[in-house]
Design a protein around this motif. Structure first.
Motif, mmCIF file in Angstrom:
data_model
loop_
_atom_site.group_PDB
_atom_site.id
_atom_site.type_symbol
_atom_site.label_atom_id
_atom_site.label_comp_id
_atom_site.label_asym_id
_atom_site.label_seq_id
_atom_site.Cartn_x
_atom_site.Cartn_y
_atom_site.Cartn_z
ATOM 1 N N ARG A 50 -5.436 -41.051 1.536
ATOM 2 C CA ARG A 50 -5.575 -39.703 2.141
ATOM 3 C C ARG A 50 -6.847 -39.476 2.287
ATOM 4 N NH1 ARG A 50 -2.113 -35.042 3.784
ATOM 5 N NH2 ARG A 50 -3.009 -33.277 2.752
ATOM 6 N N THR A 61 3.223 -37.891 4.025
ATOM 7 C CA THR A 61 2.737 -38.970 3.004
ATOM 8 C C THR A 61 3.348 -38.607 1.654
ATOM 9 O OG1 THR A 61 0.389 -39.084 4.344
ATOM 10 C CG2 THR A 61 0.749 -39.621 1.895
ATOM 11 N N ILE A 76 -6.818 -40.770 -2.813
ATOM 12 C CA ILE A 76 -6.518 -39.375 -2.183
ATOM 13 C C ILE A 76 -7.847 -39.004 -2.567
ATOM 14 C CG2 ILE A 76 -5.076 -37.481 -2.470
ATOM 15 C CD1 ILE A 76 -3.577 -39.753 -2.083
ATOM 16 N N ASP A 86 -8.454 -36.055 3.031
ATOM 17 C CA ASP A 86 -8.573 -34.890 3.357
ATOM 18 C C ASP A 86 -10.127 -34.251 3.595
ATOM 19 O OD1 ASP A 86 -8.330 -31.968 3.143
ATOM 20 O OD2 ASP A 86 -6.786 -31.881 1.545
ATOM 21 N N TRP A 122 1.834 -32.275 3.408
ATOM 22 C CA TRP A 122 2.312 -33.549 3.061
ATOM 23 C C TRP A 122 3.468 -33.994 3.587
ATOM 24 C CZ3 TRP A 122 -0.897 -36.156 0.000
ATOM 25 C CH2 TRP A 122 -2.043 -35.557 -0.613
ATOM 26 N N ASP A 140 -3.583 -41.483 5.798
ATOM 27 C CA ASP A 140 -3.339 -40.068 6.291
ATOM 28 C C ASP A 140 -4.572 -39.496 6.388
ATOM 29 O OD1 ASP A 140 -2.820 -37.307 6.210
ATOM 30 O OD2 ASP A 140 -1.287 -37.529 4.907
ATOM 31 N N TYR A 164 -6.337 -35.905 7.265
ATOM 32 C CA TYR A 164 -5.991 -34.609 7.186
ATOM 33 C C TYR A 164 -7.523 -33.919 7.468
ATOM 34 C CZ TYR A 164 -3.825 -30.246 5.994
ATOM 35 O OH TYR A 164 -3.416 -28.761 5.871
#
Lengths: 454, 267
Positions: A281, A58, A255, A283, A55, A310, A312
């Motif tokens: 995000r 972000t 997210i 992920d 993190w 972001d 990831y």
């Protein structure tokens, strides 16, 4: 009391309000949700504190400090019309549509979306709301739900599990090839109020099965909603899943956590497209858990204004003879920002691993910023691994070359941007989806509009 | 030398008139008072040692960013060329065949050329070409330069060999049909077969309504493209001009001979 604490109180009272609902659910699910909420209370939202590498770039303070209305009140007063959805999401009459409004399955919208009998039908594939699936396929749901995306991964997966009330369930039995594309459309319709939703998707592909699933997130009123989806995809031996993940929820804090589990000889292709969220995000983690498994993750993000994305991405090569490809591209305008992180992990014994990851960025403004940190962690000897990252403006050389052939500067720029995007979008198999995404990419960049050549 | 084109339009003034041109790249002044007059129907070869300013001349005429004209004038069809943007120059009929053609990932040759031709035709006041007509035209031209059909469909120059890239320049030349072709070391990096194909393409382009300025280090390509004039460029100026026999003399004696002769004449 700080704003953040007030927001935490909101989650607590929202969760407590769910008690009657929890009481009606199977015990294993009720336990899961209670443990998940307890975990959230313990860890809260992640912060960029020192050492918290995932993190680092972000900041989710804008989510932690804001109060979002819980979508627990059931469907909104007015269900959106099909036309509202068509205006913001890709649409194709031969897809199988499952529409979710504020996290809840909408039978009406799903049915009215299906104006044509999908060609070839679902051929034995099961597409249900998670609520229905818990009733009709409880053993299957129980076996897989929360197994790949664990609630204790972080505060966001914990919240999603705690508020896991509905979502999508796709099951493809062994040996079935599904010709119809399945479109899971998650809609936030908050009537102007900042809304929190927790979409959940579980896809289980049986042995030697094949399916295409499109997972789309949209918001209808542009309110700063909080979308906290979790997707789990399990591929059994020899299965093939083509997966598209479209983040089109304008203005949202999105997210998303996706977890993919691959068994022997399975192959997974995913393409993530992100333009909408204010903060996003992605992920995404793939576990290559048996020899012969392969995955190809592609992505295109197009950001403007002060958007932040972001990605990831983690690939876990746990077994030998697996292949992974990670190919993400970004187009950034204004003062938007992109982060690319994550690791390709090659565990001890995962010999003959073939892995490559790359992130390329086109910066249309000198205020746009990219933090790209692809990384490899290799604990096996006999492997082929590589990675790369680039960020740069439109090349003057290319621009001059095109202008020297008579194209005006704007047209040349548009060509170069489209060309950059096409290296990802050409891989989109469903043709209507590819066209929609190509057009959407340029619509997001109004500074680069030209009259289309007839 | 007054010429009247078949259309009756008077071309008594030169197509291109370069007067006392000084140009710099960064801090370094490369062109230092260059004069050149090109009329329709003529082929000019500009020869010179490395670093003499040959490519700079071609690039300044095409409008490549990064060059600064510090003195002098360039008139094209009587208009101030230096005021025009590169794409305006292209639409008015100037074409630069690049020494190092640029790769354009994700941009298909066919679509790129169609858009370019459309821009040029629109400027000329010609009607839009239907896609089918364009495809037919492109396929014909591609065949003429021995361009594999597959290359027409691929991304512009991406993954092309050196020879394929140069052939693509000649294909673009023949499709866009400009008035003034500037060939910047088009012969470099070509084997003898590729050189012949490129030269044939240039010769097909040659006509009383066109002009060619061919920049080259070696006289080799002039065995296949016969120039009307040969100019020797040294230290940013044309120091000697002559007919095609000058190229052969340069081939035999090298450039130092010219340098000495110029120095002697200056004494």
């Amino acid at each position: 009391m700080t704003q953040a604490l007030a927001a935490y109180d909101t989650y607590l009272s929202d969760f407590q309000a769910l008690t009657p609902e929890l009481d009606r659910q199977p015990e294993w699910l009720r336990d899961l949700r209670r443990r998940a909420f307890a975990h959230f209370q313990e860890v809260g939202f992640p912060t960029a504190r020192k050492g918290n590498e995932p993190w680092k770039y972000t900041n989710v303070g804008s989510i932690a400090e804001r109060r979002f209305a819980s979508a627990s009140g059931g469907p909104p007063d007015r269900e959106p019309a099909v036309e509202d959805l068509e205006a913001v999401a890709p649409w194709c009459t031969v897809w199988h549509e499952a529409v979710f409004v504020n996290g809840r399955y909408s039978p009406g919208l799903s049915a009215s979306a299906a104006t044509h009998e999908p060609k070839g039908g679902l051929r034995g594939a099961v597409v249900l709301s998670l609520q229905e699936a818990i009733a009709s396929h409880e053993d299957l749901v129980r076996e897989h739900l929360g197994r790949y995306a664990r609630y204790d991964h972080d505060g966001f997966t914990a919240l999603n599990a705690a508020f896991l009330r509905d979502g999508a369930f796709v099951y493809v039995p062994d040996g079935q090839e599904i010709p119809t594309h399945i479109h899971l459309l998650f809609v936030t319709a908050g009537a102007g109020e900042p809304m929190a939703t927790y979409p959940r998707t579980l896809i289980v592909a049986g042995r030697q099965s094949k399916v295409t699933v499109i997972e789309t997130y949209v918001s209808l009123d542009g309110a700063p909603c909080f979308t906290d989806p979790v997707t789990e995809i399990a591929l059994n031996e020899g299965a093939r899943v083509d997966h598209y993940r479209l983040l089109l929820d304008a203005g949202a804090y999105h997210i998303g956590t996706s977890r993919v589990h691959q068994d022997r000889d399975s192959s997974f292709a995913s393409l993530s497209f992100a333009t909408g969220p204010a903060l996003a995000r992605n992920d995404f983690q793939v576990l290559l858990d048996a020899p012969g498994a392969s995955c190809f993750l592609r992505g295109l993000y197009v950001t403007t204004g002060s958007q932040h994305i972001d990605n990831y991405l983690n690939i876990d090569h746990a077994q030998p003879h697996c292949t992974s490809r990670l190919y993400y591209k970004g187009i950034l305008d204004d003062e938007s920002r992109a982060v690319f992180g994550g690791t390709v992990l090659v565990r001890p014994g995962a010999d003959k691993t073939d892995a490559y990851q790359e992130d390329k960025n086109l910066l249309l403004s000198d205020r746009a910023e990219v933090d790209s940190k692809p990384s490899l962690e290799i604990y096996a000897d006999d492997v082929k691994c590589g990675h790369g990252a680039t960020a740069g403006a439109i090349a003057d050389e290319a621009l001059f070359y095109m202008r020297s052939r008579g194209l005006d500067e704007q047209t040349a720029r548009v060509f170069l941007i489209k060309g950059f995007a096409s290296e990802v979008l050409d891989a989109v198999q469903p043709e209507p989806l590819r066209h929609w995404l190509e057009e959407k990419t340029m619509r997001v960049l109004p500074r680069f509009t030209v009259e289309a050549p007839a | 030398m007054a010429k009247v084109s078949p259309g009756g339009k008077n071309h008594s003034r030169p197509l291109l008139e370069v007067r006392n041109l000084h140009a710099a790249a960064g801090e370094a002044e490369i062109l230092r008072g260059l004069d050149l007059t090109v009329n329709l129907g003529e082929v000019h070869a500009i020869m010179g040692p490395n670093g003499s300013g040959k490519s700079t001349l071609a690039n300044v005429l095409a409008g490549r960013p990064g060059y600064r004209v510090t003195e002098g004038t360039v008139a094209y069809e009587g208009q101030d060329l230096l005021k025009m943007a590169p794409d305006v120059r292209a639409r008015k009929g100037i074409f630069l065949a690049f020494q190092y053609p640029v790769e354009l990932p994700g941009i298909r040759n066919r679509e790129f050329l169609r858009t370019a031709l459309e821009a040029v035709r629109q400027h000329r006041g010609e009607p839009k070409l239907a896609v089918r007509e364009f495809n037919k035209l492109l396929d014909e031209k591609a065949k003429a330069v021995g361009f594999e059909p597959d290359l027409v469909k691929r991304n512009v120059n991406e993954g092309f060999s050196g020879g394929e890239k140069k052939r693509n320049e000649i294909l673009q030349l023949s499709v866009l049909d400009p008035v003034l072709a500037l060939l910047d070391e088009t012969d470099s990096g070509l084997d003898i077969d590729a050189l012949k194909i490129v030269a044939e393409g240039v010769n097909r382009f040659r006509s009383p309504q066109k002009a060619i300025v061919l920049v080259t280090h070696y006289q080799r390509i002039l065995n296949y493209i016969t120039p009307d004039y040969v100019h020797v460029l040294m230290d940013g100026r044309i120091v000697k001009s002559g007919g095609r026999e000058l190229a052969l003399e340069l081939e035999a004696k090298g450039y130092e001979w010219v340098r000495e002769a110029v120095a002697a004449a200056a004494k």
